[in-house]
Design an enzyme around this catalytic site. Structure first.
Site, short mmCIF file in Angstrom:
data_model
loop_
_atom_site.label_atom_id
_atom_site.label_comp_id
_atom_site.label_asym_id
_atom_site.label_seq_id
_atom_site.Cartn_x
_atom_site.Cartn_y
_atom_site.Cartn_z
N HIS A 225 -4.16 2.39 -0.75
CA HIS A 225 -4.43 1.44 -1.84
C HIS A 225 -3.11 0.99 -2.45
CE1 HIS A 225 -4.23 5.31 -3.84
NE2 HIS A 225 -4.26 4.75 -5.02
N LEU B 22 0.81 -1.22 0.00
CA LEU B 22 0.00 0.00 0.00
C LEU B 22 0.84 1.27 0.00
CD1 LEU B 22 -2.64 -1.05 2.67
CD2 LEU B 22 -2.66 -1.48 0.20
N ASP B 23 0.24 2.32 -0.55
CA ASP B 23 0.86 3.63 -0.48
C ASP B 23 0.19 4.44 0.62
OD1 ASP B 23 -1.59 4.49 -1.51
OD2 ASP B 23 -0.80 4.84 -3.53
N GLY B 24 0.53 5.71 0.73
CA GLY B 24 0.00 6.57 1.78
C GLY B 24 -1.50 6.80 1.70
N TYR B 25 -2.12 6.46 0.56
CA TYR B 25 -3.56 6.63 0.40
C TYR B 25 -4.34 5.38 0.77
CZ TYR B 25 -2.02 10.73 -2.12
OH TYR B 25 -1.41 11.90 -2.46
#
Length: 143
Positions: free
Chosen positions: A22, A17-20
């Site tokens: 997703h 996952l990234d910071g968002y």
């Protein structure tokens, strides 16, 4: 499913996952590569050539991101050979969400075969055309 297509299961983990929250776009490259290795494993006609000092080298990749995947999503990576030409081939990928069946990613990877000893591209004629030609399938267009 057609035996010329492989399906690889992937569960989305926190490190994907990234910071968002997703799946990071670059992680899909790893999912696709996992699919290609499973494809080679499942097709001895392909694997035998690669075991003889031939490398499959990506020269172009097109990815259509269709839906976000998030933590604990179960995904399936479908992989198949969609074209074999004189000097290159194309691997098609579809990543779908197992629960909903929704398309997450559609991708097309163009590759060449490289003789690892000489560094030269190997034409996909003769023996390679005989090996790979029967594996070619059409994949549905992304909708």
């Amino acid at each position: 499913m057609d035996s010329r297509t492989t399906v690889t299961a992937v569960r989305v983990r926190g490190f994907h996952l990234d910071g968002y929250g997703h799946v990071n776009h670059a992680r899909y490259l790893e999912f696709l590569e996992e699919g290609r290795w499973a494809y080679v494993d499942a097709h001895p006609e392909f694997a035998a050539g690669l075991a003889q000092g031939v490398a499959l080298v990506a020269v172009n990749l097109n990815i259509d991101y269709r839906r976000a995947a998030v933590m604990n999503d179960d995904l399936e990576v479908e992989t198949c050979l969609t074209r074999v030409g004189g000097r290159s081939g194309v691997v098609g990928h579809r990543i779908t969400h197992v629960g909903s069946g929704e398309l997450v990613v559609a991708a097309s990877l163009t590759f060449v075969l490289l003789d690892q000893q000489s560094g030269q591209v190997i034409p996909m004629t003769g023996e390679w055309a005989e090996r790979l030609g029967p594996l070619v399938v059409a994949i549905p267009e992304a909708t």
